[in-house]
Design an enzyme around this catalytic site. Structure first.
Site, PDB file in Angstrom:
ATOM      1  CD  GLN A 192     -12.545   5.856  -9.553  1.00 18.37           C
ATOM      2  OE1 GLN A 192     -13.574   6.265  -9.073  1.00 18.37           O
ATOM      3  NE2 GLN A 192     -12.494   5.471 -10.805  1.00 18.37           N
ATOM      4  CD  GLU A 240     -16.409   1.688 -11.259  1.00 16.17           C
ATOM      5  OE1 GLU A 240     -15.670   2.220 -10.425  1.00 16.17           O
ATOM      6  OE2 GLU A 240     -17.527   1.243 -10.983  1.00 16.17           O
ATOM      7  CG  ASP A 261     -12.238   1.704  -9.689  1.00 18.19           C
ATOM      8  OD1 ASP A 261     -11.932   0.543  -9.388  1.00 18.19           O
ATOM      9  OD2 ASP A 261     -11.971   2.223 -10.778  1.00 18.19           O
ATOM     10  N   GLY A 311     -37.517   1.408  -3.982  1.00 15.81           N
ATOM     11  CA  GLY A 311     -37.968   1.361  -2.592  1.00 15.81           C
ATOM     12  C   GLY A 311     -39.402   0.924  -2.391  1.00 15.81           C
ATOM     13  N   GLY A 312     -40.044   0.400  -3.432  1.00 11.78           N
ATOM     14  CA  GLY A 312     -41.404  -0.080  -3.257  1.00 11.78           C
ATOM     15  C   GLY A 312     -42.462   0.977  -3.524  1.00 11.78           C
TER      16      GLY A 312
HETATM   17  C1  LIG Z   1      -5.647  -2.130 -11.347  1.00 12.73           C
HETATM   18  C2  LIG Z   1      -4.834  -3.273 -11.894  1.00 12.73           C
HETATM   19  C3  LIG Z   1      -5.687  -4.087 -12.889  1.00 12.73           C
HETATM   20  C4  LIG Z   1      -3.618  -2.694 -12.622  1.00 12.73           C
HETATM   21  O1  LIG Z   1      -2.761  -3.731 -13.036  1.00 12.73           O
HETATM   22  P1  LIG Z   1      -1.263  -3.380 -13.494  1.00 12.73           P
HETATM   23  O2  LIG Z   1      -1.245  -2.087 -14.218  1.00 12.73           O
HETATM   24  O3  LIG Z   1      -0.731  -4.567 -14.208  1.00 12.73           O
HETATM   25  O4  LIG Z   1      -0.505  -3.094 -12.127  1.00 12.73           O
HETATM   26  P2  LIG Z   1      -0.052  -4.147 -11.000  1.00 12.73           P
HETATM   27  O5  LIG Z   1      -0.828  -3.862  -9.782  1.00 12.73           O
HETATM   28  O6  LIG Z   1      -0.114  -5.548 -11.516  1.00 12.73           O
HETATM   29  O7  LIG Z   1       1.475  -3.758 -10.785  1.00 12.73           O
HETATM   30  C5  LIG Z   1       2.382  -3.907 -11.868  1.00 12.73           C
HETATM   31  C6  LIG Z   1       3.778  -4.180 -11.388  1.00 12.73           C
HETATM   32  O8  LIG Z   1       4.352  -2.957 -10.901  1.00 12.73           O
HETATM   33  C7  LIG Z   1       5.119  -3.251  -9.775  1.00 12.73           C
HETATM   34  N1  LIG Z   1       5.302  -2.050  -8.975  1.00 12.73           N
HETATM   35  C8  LIG Z   1       4.351  -1.231  -8.483  1.00 12.73           C
HETATM   36  N2  LIG Z   1       4.900  -0.233  -7.771  1.00 12.73           N
HETATM   37  C9  LIG Z   1       6.239  -0.421  -7.823  1.00 12.73           C
HETATM   38  C10 LIG Z   1       7.346   0.289  -7.296  1.00 12.73           C
HETATM   39  N3  LIG Z   1       7.198   1.383  -6.558  1.00 12.73           N
HETATM   40  N4  LIG Z   1       8.579  -0.188  -7.554  1.00 12.73           N
HETATM   41  C11 LIG Z   1       8.764  -1.312  -8.288  1.00 12.73           C
HETATM   42  N5  LIG Z   1       7.745  -2.013  -8.818  1.00 12.73           N
HETATM   43  C12 LIG Z   1       6.491  -1.569  -8.596  1.00 12.73           C
HETATM   44  C13 LIG Z   1       4.325  -4.312  -9.073  1.00 12.73           C
HETATM   45  O9  LIG Z   1       5.101  -4.975  -8.135  1.00 12.73           O
HETATM   46  C14 LIG Z   1       3.919  -5.193 -10.240  1.00 12.73           C
HETATM   47  O10 LIG Z   1       4.986  -6.030 -10.581  1.00 12.73           O
HETATM   48  P3  LIG Z   1       4.819  -7.624 -10.882  1.00 12.73           P
HETATM   49  O11 LIG Z   1       3.762  -7.721 -11.947  1.00 12.73           O
HETATM   50  O12 LIG Z   1       6.159  -8.025 -11.330  1.00 12.73           O
HETATM   51  O13 LIG Z   1       4.382  -8.263  -9.630  1.00 12.73           O
HETATM   52  C15 LIG Z   1      -4.363  -4.209 -10.765  1.00 12.73           C
HETATM   53  O14 LIG Z   1      -3.486  -3.492  -9.942  1.00 12.73           O
HETATM   54  C16 LIG Z   1      -5.517  -4.773  -9.931  1.00 12.73           C
HETATM   55  O15 LIG Z   1      -6.228  -5.698 -10.326  1.00 12.73           O
HETATM   56  N6  LIG Z   1      -5.678  -4.231  -8.712  1.00 12.73           N
HETATM   57  C17 LIG Z   1      -6.657  -4.720  -7.752  1.00 12.73           C
HETATM   58  C18 LIG Z   1      -8.051  -4.309  -8.116  1.00 12.73           C
HETATM   59  C19 LIG Z   1      -8.182  -2.831  -8.282  1.00 12.73           C
HETATM   60  O16 LIG Z   1      -7.893  -2.046  -7.404  1.00 12.73           O
HETATM   61  N7  LIG Z   1      -8.742  -2.453  -9.444  1.00 12.73           N
HETATM   62  C20 LIG Z   1      -9.225  -1.130  -9.676  1.00 12.73           C
HETATM   63  C21 LIG Z   1      -8.226  -0.160  -9.989  1.00 12.73           C
HETATM   64  S1  LIG Z   1      -8.998   1.399  -9.932  1.00 12.73           S
END
Ligand SMILES: CC(C)(COP(=O)(O)OP(=O)(O)OC[C@H]1O[C@@H](n2cnc3c(N)ncnc32)[C@H](O)[C@@H]1OP(=O)(O)O)[C@@H](O)C(=O)NCCC(=O)NCCS
Length: 425
Positions: free
Chosen positions: A17, A139, A168, A247-248
């Protein structure tokens, strides 16, 4: 008509998101947003909270309008080559991977600058530099870590998260402003830069008034909080203030006609000092106008519950819209509690393009929230979200100049489509 961001190319590496909120805004303002998704999988939200079998979910469609989708395995050697060409071709890279994911892919900030010194690399992370910088964050975690949960809810209840996605979507908005500012600076310097919007910082920014109150608390009780009038002592941190106004000026949510059966038959009501006399007239308490016990805001502070209960006796005789019709012309600040159903049907929001009906080939018609920011010279037309990889071939040829044979090669190498299973399997 030329759109505000026409000509700006965005390499959209976002998912879920926070990031998608940001890139959707850029797309609405005319940027060419190229969403990079993993072949065969895509943004996880495509298949989260599915309500129509086989179709992209509303979670995904409502955050990804006006974008193009390319599928690319960025861990595949050929996929990496495509990504390098995209980095060279784009103005902005937006990502919200877990910390370090882009580095692990081989795309450190140094490498990106080598490829394209004009690149603006914008990231959402849960936390900025510090003890939690490596955490994955969602979030509600951001709402808790940014000061929202500790200050939301009722005094005698637990910390509470809010329905507004301030962690988010709120951080996505912050990031969009950072990107626009960096683009503006690049006009003068010719250089790109890194833009970081940590979710904790974004939530804290939205909770600014609570940090204000923390410092006021050190000098004495917060007199506009209901607990002051109720003689409940303050602790050393800003308490949860229920529906008190921040807001007070004292404010509360009050019942309106029909509250017994309608969970949203309520109004917000602020006893703003300059209109106190008008309030007294409306609720038929003209004697409060001159009574020293009620005349000044200070005198009223220790009997706010009694005052609001009296106002509520009046609001309960009116619908929330009647309260609005009566109070609005008198400048008494009130507002109906609107349900999502009422908002979905609101004709003014539809006319303004804030509630929009969109058609989608897999799921048919659905409602979405359109662009909430209106530019007079850059109107927004909300177009449906892309299907997974819908524009892969188009982007490879139009943006990156690959020939049809090369596009085919990339497919066969597993760079843009899931790798084919071995024939013997
Ligand atoms: C949201 C979140 C918790 C999700 O975590 P997740 O599902 O584990 O996803 P990640 O971002 O870690 O990505 C997972 C893997 O997919 C891989 N990946 C993503 N797109 C890819 C693609 N097109 N091709 C190949 N690999 C891909 C990433 O490189 C990562 O690999 P790695 O763990 O080996 O480095 C995390 O992305 C995060 O903390 N983001 C920042 C904060 C954020 O935006 N949070 C709110 C989300 S609404």
């Amino acid at each position: 008509m030329v759109k505000a961001l026409e000509g700006v190319k965005v390499l959209d590496f976002t998912h879920v998101q926070s990031g998608p909120t940001c890139t959707q805004l850029l797309a609405w303002f005319g940027a060419d947003v190229i969403k990079v998704e993993r072949p065969g999988v895509g943004d996880a939200t495509r298949k989260q909270l599915v309500d129509v079998d086989g179709a992209d979910s509303l979670y995904f469609t409502m955050l990804n309008h006006n974008k193009r989708s390319i599928t690319l395995d960025t861990k595949n050697p050929k996929g990496k080559e495509v990504l390098e060409r995209l980095v060279k071709a784009c103005d902005v890279l937006v990502e919200n991977f877990a910390p370090g994911a882009l580095d692990r892919m081989g795309f450190t900030w140094e490498r990106i600058q080598e490829l394209n010194p004009r690149m603006i690399m914008a990231s959402v992370k849960g936390f900025g530099p510090g003890p939690f910088e490596d955490s994955k964050v969602y979030e509600n975690i951001a709402q808790c870590a940014g000061g929202s949960a500790s200050t939301t809810g009722f005094l005698d209840g637990p910390p509470t998260v809010t329905g507004a996605q301030i962690g988010d979507s709120g951080t996505g908005l912050h990031l969009a402003l950072g990107i626009m500012t960096a683009l503006f600076q690049r006009e003068k310097t010719g250089r790109g830069q890194k833009v970081l919007a940590p979710m904790q910082d974004g939530v804290l920014n939205l909770c600014r008034v609570k940090l204000r109150d923390q410092q006021r608390l050190e000098r004495g009780p917060l007199t506009e909080y209901s607990q002051y009038g109720e003689d409940i002592p303050f602790g050393d941190a800003v308490p949860r203030a229920g529906n008190d106004s921040g807001g007070g000026q004292p404010g509360r949510i009050l019942k309106c006609k029909g509250w017994e059966t309608d969970p949203n038959a309520y109004t917000y009501f602020i006893t703003q000092a300059p209109v106190w006399e008008k309030i007294c007239d409306v609720i038929n308490k003209p004697e409060w106008k001159e009574d020293p016990e009620y005349k000044t805001p200070k005198a009223r502070l220790n009997k706010l519950s009694h005052i609001f209960n009296t106002i509520e006796e009046w609001t309960m005789t009116k619908t929330k819209f009647e309260v609005m019709e009566i109070c609005n012309p008198l400048d008494i600040p009130v507002g109906p509690i609107l349900s999502m159903k009422e908002l979905a049907e609101d004709q003014a929001l539809r006319a303004a393009g804030t509630i929009v009906e969109v058609d989608h080939p897999e799921r048919g018609k659905y409602l979405t929230v359109g662009c909430p920011i209106k530019l007079s010279d850059s109107p927004v037309e909300v177009r449906r979200s892309p299907l997974l990889g819908e524009h892969t071939d188009q982007i490879l040829s139009d943006v990156l100049g690959y020939s049809a044979a090369e596009v085919e090669e990339l497919k066969n190498a597993g760079a843009t489509e899931p790798a084919k299973k071995m024939a013997a399997e």
